[in-house]
Design a protein around this motif. Structure first.
Motif, short mmCIF file in Angstrom:
data_model
loop_
_atom_site.label_atom_id
_atom_site.label_comp_id
_atom_site.label_asym_id
_atom_site.label_seq_id
_atom_site.Cartn_x
_atom_site.Cartn_y
_atom_site.Cartn_z
N ALA A 149 -29.55 -35.84 -31.32
CA ALA A 149 -28.03 -35.60 -31.35
C ALA A 149 -27.53 -34.53 -30.53
O ALA A 149 -26.42 -34.21 -30.68
CB ALA A 149 -27.74 -35.30 -32.94
N THR A 154 -28.13 -36.88 -26.87
CA THR A 154 -27.21 -38.35 -26.94
C THR A 154 -27.18 -38.87 -25.55
O THR A 154 -26.86 -40.05 -25.44
CB THR A 154 -26.09 -37.56 -27.41
OG1 THR A 154 -25.65 -36.54 -26.48
CG2 THR A 154 -25.80 -37.00 -28.92
N ALA A 171 -34.04 -36.54 -35.24
CA ALA A 171 -33.17 -35.17 -35.38
C ALA A 171 -33.03 -34.89 -36.80
O ALA A 171 -34.08 -35.33 -37.68
CB ALA A 171 -31.73 -35.96 -35.17
N SER A 173 -30.80 -34.40 -39.32
CA SER A 173 -30.34 -34.71 -40.49
C SER A 173 -29.49 -36.13 -40.59
O SER A 173 -29.69 -36.74 -39.63
CB SER A 173 -29.16 -33.79 -40.71
OG SER A 173 -28.03 -33.86 -39.73
N GLU A 175 -26.52 -37.16 -40.97
CA GLU A 175 -25.32 -36.99 -40.03
C GLU A 175 -25.59 -37.08 -38.65
O GLU A 175 -24.86 -38.09 -37.74
CB GLU A 175 -24.60 -35.76 -40.55
CG GLU A 175 -23.54 -35.60 -39.80
CD GLU A 175 -22.62 -34.35 -39.85
OE1 GLU A 175 -21.43 -34.18 -39.32
OE2 GLU A 175 -23.22 -33.42 -40.34
N ARG A 176 -26.66 -36.57 -38.10
CA ARG A 176 -27.04 -36.42 -36.65
C ARG A 176 -27.51 -37.73 -36.29
O ARG A 176 -27.23 -38.11 -35.27
CB ARG A 176 -27.89 -35.01 -36.38
CG ARG A 176 -27.35 -33.74 -36.79
CD ARG A 176 -28.11 -32.67 -36.71
NE ARG A 176 -28.14 -32.35 -34.94
CZ ARG A 176 -27.40 -31.52 -34.51
NH1 ARG A 176 -26.27 -31.04 -35.10
NH2 ARG A 176 -27.54 -31.31 -33.26
N CYS A 180 -26.31 -40.79 -33.46
CA CYS A 180 -27.35 -41.62 -32.56
C CYS A 180 -27.37 -43.18 -32.65
O CYS A 180 -27.13 -44.05 -31.75
CB CYS A 180 -28.81 -41.15 -32.84
SG CYS A 180 -28.83 -39.44 -32.48
N ASP A 190 -35.70 -38.62 -39.60
CA ASP A 190 -35.46 -37.17 -39.78
C ASP A 190 -36.56 -36.39 -39.87
O ASP A 190 -37.34 -36.46 -40.77
CB ASP A 190 -34.54 -37.08 -41.17
CG ASP A 190 -34.31 -35.75 -41.66
OD1 ASP A 190 -34.69 -34.62 -41.04
OD2 ASP A 190 -33.03 -35.56 -42.49
N SER A 294 -17.75 -33.04 -28.49
CA SER A 294 -17.34 -32.85 -30.23
C SER A 294 -16.19 -31.66 -30.12
O SER A 294 -15.45 -31.86 -31.35
CB SER A 294 -18.43 -32.71 -31.02
OG SER A 294 -19.29 -31.63 -30.50
N ARG A 312 -26.33 -25.15 -34.05
CA ARG A 312 -26.59 -26.59 -34.12
C ARG A 312 -25.67 -27.34 -35.05
O ARG A 312 -26.22 -28.38 -35.68
CB ARG A 312 -28.05 -26.60 -34.50
CG ARG A 312 -28.87 -26.03 -33.67
CD ARG A 312 -30.51 -26.25 -33.93
NE ARG A 312 -31.21 -25.21 -33.04
CZ ARG A 312 -32.59 -25.48 -33.00
NH1 ARG A 312 -33.26 -26.32 -33.76
NH2 ARG A 312 -33.39 -24.59 -32.45
N THR A 315 -22.25 -32.29 -32.86
CA THR A 315 -22.77 -33.41 -32.69
C THR A 315 -22.56 -34.02 -31.43
O THR A 315 -22.55 -35.17 -31.43
CB THR A 315 -22.74 -34.48 -33.93
OG1 THR A 315 -21.12 -34.61 -33.88
CG2 THR A 315 -23.13 -33.98 -35.40
#
Length: 335
Positions: A149, A154, A171, A173, A175-176, A180, A190, A294, A312, A315
């Protein structure tokens, strides 16, 4: 001209904005009016004096930029005054003007805004070289991207998916990993809560054909162990912190090709390969590929932008808009 300045090694809060003399053009170089500069993880290493090569104080951070050519030095023929360009330098991008070696500057691919162009060259060229030049990627192969991410991550997921690879994003998390998946990753891991080696083996069966690692630290070895016999492992950086010590018996027993990629030297030593990479990227841009941006910050907020990358939190790429520039106007028109 206004520029971000590192006058003492430390964290993002040490960066200040000052007026400094504009650079003078020299033979073989291009002077660029900067519209936007991207923030990359190595910028944090430079200002903390933790990169493999030190930047001498005081200096202007930033390695990646986009803008318009203000002046060209003797011997430069591939760009002209007024051309939209993007490029990379050792340092100096977070300023109203930057002087860059001509070999490190190229015209902006048709279709990219200045903000997108600033976020494009370093990460996408690094990812393309890692996948194609170093990795020899073929359609249908399993590609594992660590730190998927992040900026290079990416870009690698995006390019590999468009070239027909089966991408596993790793990655930190859910969310991250979702970011992807939106870029085309077939699966996600994860690595803060799952067994990286076991999950790669489970997903691929025989192991990864190609691993891209911009993270290092404790995740490099399990990813290498999950590479198939005869596969390729490309190390790009150490965003995880520690530089791993790889047991070479793994390389021997698995017949793995282990490659290192540092873009600054690759663009100089591998000029033909870099030209081919740029052409390949331009073709993908023409097909609709765009970098994930982002956040966009003003130059006065450069310390905040650097801190965001240090934490970090983003994203996608973080970009600095330089003053009331073309980048600002383009970003507003897109929002």
């Amino acid at each position: 001209m206004r520029a971000a300045r590192c006058e003492a090694y430390g964290g993002p809060s040490t960066i200040v904005i000052h007026d400094i003399p504009a650079p003078e053009v020299t033979p073989g170089h291009v002077l660029v009016d900067v519209a936007a500069a991207a923030v990359n993880f190595p910028d944090l290493l430079f200002i903390a004096d933790q990169y493999q090569v030190s930047a001498e104080l005081p200096f202007t951070p930033g390695s990646e930029f986009a803008g318009r050519v203000a002046e060209v030095g003797e011997g430069v023929t591939h760009v002209a005054v007024g051309d939209p360009v993007h490029g990379s330098v050792f340092s100096g991008a977070m300023a109203e003007q930057v002087l860059a070696p001509a070999t490190s500057v190229a015209r902006v691919p048709e279709g990219l805004s200045m903000v997108e162009a600033a976020a494009f060259r370093v990460t996408y060229l690094t990812a393309y070289h890692a996948l194609i030049t170093a990795g020899g990627l073929q359609p249908g192969q399993w590609v594992v991207v660590l730190g998927a991410a992040g900026g290079v991550g990416t870009a690698a997921v995006d390019i590999a998916t468009r070239l027909g690879a089966r991408v596993i994003a790793a990655a930190s998390s859910a969310e991250r990993l979702e970011v992807c998946r939106e870029l085309g990753a077939e699966a996600g891991i994860d690595y803060t809560s799952e067994d990286l080696k076991a999950r790669i083996k489970e997903l691929t069966g025989d192991g990864a054909d190609l691993v891209l690692d911009p993270v290092g630290d404790r995740w490099a070895e399990p990813a290498l162990r999950a590479t198939r016999w005869g596969g390729t492992f490309v190390t790009i950086g150490f965003a995880g912190g520690d530089i791993p010590k790889i047991p070479l018996n793994l390389v021997l027993l698995k017949n793995v090709t282990l490659r290192g990629l540092e873009l600054r030297t690759w663009t100089v030593r591998l000029a033909e390969e870099t030209a081919r990479a740029q052409a390949g990227l331009a073709e993908l841009v023409a097909q609709g590929m765009r970098p994930a941006v982002s956040e966009v910050h003003e130059l006065d907020d450069v310390a905040l932008a650097l801190q965001r990358v240090a934490d970090r939190t983003p994203t996608g790429k973080v970009v600095i808009s330089i003053g009331s520039s073309e980048a600002t106007q383009q970003q507003r028109s897109q929002s």
